[in-house]
Design an enzyme around this catalytic site. Structure first.
Site, short mmCIF file in Angstrom:
data_model
loop_
_atom_site.label_atom_id
_atom_site.label_comp_id
_atom_site.label_asym_id
_atom_site.label_seq_id
_atom_site.Cartn_x
_atom_site.Cartn_y
_atom_site.Cartn_z
N THR A 1 -0.35 8.68 -53.90
CA THR A 1 1.57 8.68 -52.87
C THR A 1 0.99 10.11 -52.67
OG1 THR A 1 3.08 9.16 -53.33
CG2 THR A 1 1.82 9.48 -55.35
N ASP A 2 1.94 10.00 -50.94
CA ASP A 2 1.97 11.81 -49.89
C ASP A 2 2.17 12.09 -51.53
OD1 ASP A 2 4.58 10.45 -50.32
OD2 ASP A 2 4.89 10.96 -48.42
N GLU A 3 3.02 12.42 -52.17
CA GLU A 3 4.18 13.49 -53.30
C GLU A 3 2.90 14.32 -53.98
OE1 GLU A 3 7.02 12.52 -55.44
OE2 GLU A 3 7.75 9.86 -54.73
N TYR B 1 5.09 13.17 -62.25
CA TYR B 1 4.67 11.95 -62.10
C TYR B 1 3.51 12.57 -60.96
CZ TYR B 1 4.25 7.92 -58.18
OH TYR B 1 3.59 7.06 -56.90
N LYS C 1 -0.72 11.16 -60.31
CA LYS C 1 -0.75 11.04 -59.18
C LYS C 1 -2.19 11.44 -58.20
CE LYS C 1 0.29 7.38 -58.04
NZ LYS C 1 -0.52 5.61 -58.44
P1 NAD Z 1 6.51 -0.47 -59.68
O1 NAD Z 1 7.10 0.63 -60.82
O2 NAD Z 1 7.31 -1.34 -58.71
O3 NAD Z 1 5.93 -0.86 -60.23
C1 NAD Z 1 4.48 -0.96 -61.15
C2 NAD Z 1 4.18 -1.88 -62.09
O4 NAD Z 1 2.60 -1.42 -62.31
C3 NAD Z 1 4.77 -2.64 -62.57
O5 NAD Z 1 4.56 -4.30 -62.73
C4 NAD Z 1 4.14 -2.33 -63.96
O6 NAD Z 1 4.36 -3.32 -64.92
C5 NAD Z 1 2.84 -1.91 -64.06
N1 NAD Z 1 2.62 -0.96 -65.07
C6 NAD Z 1 2.66 -0.15 -65.85
N2 NAD Z 1 1.54 0.61 -66.42
C7 NAD Z 1 1.28 -0.22 -67.04
C8 NAD Z 1 -0.14 -0.32 -67.38
N3 NAD Z 1 -0.46 0.75 -68.16
N4 NAD Z 1 -1.10 -2.00 -67.48
C9 NAD Z 1 -0.49 -2.64 -66.75
N5 NAD Z 1 -0.03 -2.38 -65.24
C10 NAD Z 1 0.81 -1.96 -65.57
O7 NAD Z 1 5.92 0.80 -58.70
P2 NAD Z 1 5.35 0.68 -56.85
O8 NAD Z 1 6.20 1.84 -56.75
O9 NAD Z 1 4.82 -0.89 -56.57
O10 NAD Z 1 4.34 1.75 -56.77
C11 NAD Z 1 2.69 0.77 -57.12
C12 NAD Z 1 2.02 2.11 -57.04
O11 NAD Z 1 1.95 2.56 -55.61
C13 NAD Z 1 1.83 3.20 -57.55
O12 NAD Z 1 0.85 3.40 -58.27
C14 NAD Z 1 2.36 3.98 -57.00
O13 NAD Z 1 2.23 5.60 -57.56
C15 NAD Z 1 2.08 4.08 -55.87
N6 NAD Z 1 2.79 4.33 -54.65
C16 NAD Z 1 4.22 4.10 -54.97
C17 NAD Z 1 5.34 4.36 -53.90
C18 NAD Z 1 6.79 3.53 -53.37
O14 NAD Z 1 6.83 4.35 -52.81
N7 NAD Z 1 7.52 2.95 -54.56
C19 NAD Z 1 4.85 4.98 -52.42
C20 NAD Z 1 3.42 5.58 -52.54
C21 NAD Z 1 2.73 4.72 -53.48
P1 TYD Z 2 12.90 7.58 -54.73
O1 TYD Z 2 13.15 6.84 -54.32
O2 TYD Z 2 13.14 8.17 -56.36
O3 TYD Z 2 12.02 8.11 -54.42
P2 TYD Z 2 10.65 9.39 -54.37
O4 TYD Z 2 11.48 10.34 -55.11
O5 TYD Z 2 9.69 9.09 -55.12
O6 TYD Z 2 11.03 9.92 -52.75
O7 TYD Z 2 14.35 8.67 -54.39
C1 TYD Z 2 13.51 8.56 -52.64
C2 TYD Z 2 15.20 9.99 -52.67
O8 TYD Z 2 16.38 9.59 -52.91
C3 TYD Z 2 14.65 11.16 -53.37
O9 TYD Z 2 15.10 12.29 -52.13
C4 TYD Z 2 15.75 11.10 -54.23
C5 TYD Z 2 16.71 10.98 -53.46
N1 TYD Z 2 17.89 10.05 -54.65
C6 TYD Z 2 19.39 9.97 -54.30
O10 TYD Z 2 19.63 11.00 -54.19
N2 TYD Z 2 19.57 9.16 -55.69
C7 TYD Z 2 19.31 8.26 -56.42
O11 TYD Z 2 19.83 7.86 -57.24
C8 TYD Z 2 18.13 8.12 -56.17
C9 TYD Z 2 17.41 6.89 -57.24
C10 TYD Z 2 17.28 8.58 -55.25
#
Ligand code: NAD
Ligand code: TYD
Length: 339
Positions: free
Chosen positions: A125-127, A153, A157
């Site tokens: 992630t970019d975070e 978090y 990562k």
């Molecule tokens: P999510 O929380 O929707 O899904 C995570 C999945 O992983 C779930 O199905 C959960 O059951 C499974 N999981 C959790 N712990 C586990 C374990 N110990 N063993 C096996 N499975 C397990 O997450 P997401 O938003 O789909 O993100 C997926 C990946 O992409 C993550 O690594 C996250 O850091 C990365 N990512 C997410 C975003 C975003 O905007 N959502 C952006 C950049 C990177």
């Molecule tokens: P989020 O979807 O949790 O992603 P991330 O924190 O990984 O970027 O949040 C996106 C943005 O929205 C973040 O700046 C926090 C804000 N946010 C709210 O303002 N209210 C909310 O209830 C949530 C869940 C997030």
């Protein structure tokens, strides 16, 4: 090709499973997922019908489970989506983030070494870069931006990324890493900003915006993230990091107001609540490397993607209402009732 997709019952992992089944139907996909609160087998209903798809319930940090699966399946590529992914939950309870995101990554890579896998791809992630100031719109994250994390978090990562690079250098493990900005689209769990706001606005409930809503995120439609990972794991250079983003920066307030406008709901639903501790101000990706090396470009603009996403939530109410009726309800009350 036999591909292991971990975390495939979650948001991005499931979209990636469908991307693979559609674009590479000749490849076999095995999904390993622990089915935490964020994993949902219903999401994989259609995939289950595919003869080249197999689902296995298991934990990426469970060495015996992981090694047995690798022995049985003889994977070519491993793509690791499995993670604890919600910043707010990591503020409440960091431990599981360290166990899954760091030790789980290590366990998978140990199995990759033992079974001489051709490519281990880490979905990051970019975070990991921390945040950028709001008054410097000229700044973007490149692959050379130093790691500088803010939340448990992002720290977990970043730790995983460092381990991946260490395994590449020390053990010559063939790895790649993608660092993507915020995703949105179908199957997004309704604790994250966009699906939370859509589901609550539809129920005419208040929309909790943290602080002043001025924080900026760089939104990418999930299918564009899937195409980037697919390219990198198949054609990206070993040992390399690729940033993924599409220059779609929006303040949280802009995002929420856009959703309200599409749904025809009033802005009076917006409720400004206490800010998230350590809240990152701005994320913005420079995707030059993945574009110039691999020709990747996103296909969906934010305006188009957000309309498509709202439509998906309108057409798939049962999917998210099942989630809202379950344990998640308790989580929402705990996190937001006194805010
Ligand atoms: P999510 O929380 O929707 O899904 C995570 C999945 O992983 C779930 O199905 C959960 O059951 C499974 N999981 C959790 N712990 C586990 C374990 N110990 N063993 C096996 N499975 C397990 O997450 P997401 O938003 O789909 O993100 C997926 C990946 O992409 C993550 O690594 C996250 O850091 C990365 N990512 C997410 C975003 C975003 O905007 N959502 C952006 C950049 C990177
Ligand atoms: P989020 O979807 O949790 O992603 P991330 O924190 O990984 O970027 O949040 C996106 C943005 O929205 C973040 O700046 C926090 C804000 N946010 C709210 O303002 N209210 C909310 O209830 C949530 C869940 C997030």
């Amino acid at each position: 090709m036999n591909i292991l997709v971990t975390g495939g019952a979650g948001f991005i992992g499931a979209n990636f499973v469908y991307f693979q089944l559609k674009n590479h139907p000749e490849d076999r996909i095995v999904c390993l997922d622990k089915l935490t609160y964020a994993g949902n087998l219903e999401t994989l209903n259609e995939a289950m019908k595919h003869q080249n798809f197999r689902f296995v319930k298991g934990d990426i940090a469970d060495r015996e489970c992981v090694f047995n699966l690798f022995k049985e399946e003889n994977f070519d590529i491993v793509v690791n989506f499995a993670a604890e992914s919600h910043v707010d939950r990591s503020v409440e309870n960091p431990e599981i983030f360290l166990l899954t995101n760091i030790l789980g990554t290590q366990t998978l890579m140990d199995a990759c070494r033992f079974y001489s896998i051709k490519r281990y791809h880490q979905v990051s992630t970019d975070e990991v870069y921390g945040d950028l100031p709001l008054d410097r719109p000229d700044l973007f994250f490149t692959e050379d931006t130093p790691i500088h994390t803010s939340s448990p978090y992002s720290a977990s990562k970043a730790s995983a990324d460092l381990l991946v690079l260490a395994y590449a250098r020390t053990f010559k493990l063939p790895v790649s890493i993608t660092r993507c900005s915020n995703n949105y689209g179908p199957y997004h769990f309704p604790e994250k900003l966009i699906p939370l706001m859509i589901s609550r606005a539809l129920a005419n409930e208040s929309l909790p915006v943290y602080g002043k809503g001025e924080n900026i995120r760089d939104w990418l439609y999930v299918e564009d993230h899937c195409s980037a990972i697919d390219l990198v794991m198949r054609k990206g250079r070993e040992g390399e990091i690729y940033n993924v983003g599409g220059h779609n920066e929006r303040t949280n307030l802009q995002v929420v107001k856009t959703i309200l406008e599409i749904l025809g709901k009033p802005e009076t639903l917006i409720n400004y609540v206490t800010d998230r501790p350590g809240h990152d101000m701005r994320y913005a990706i420079d995707p030059t490397k993945i574009h110039s090396e691999l020709g990747w470009l996103p296909e969906t603009t934010f305006d188009e993607g957000i309309k498509r996403t709202v439509e998906w939530y309108l057409n798939n109410k049962q999917w998210w209402q099942n989630i809202l009726n379950g344990d998640y309800k308790e989580y929402y009350n705990k996190m937001y009732s006194n805010r």
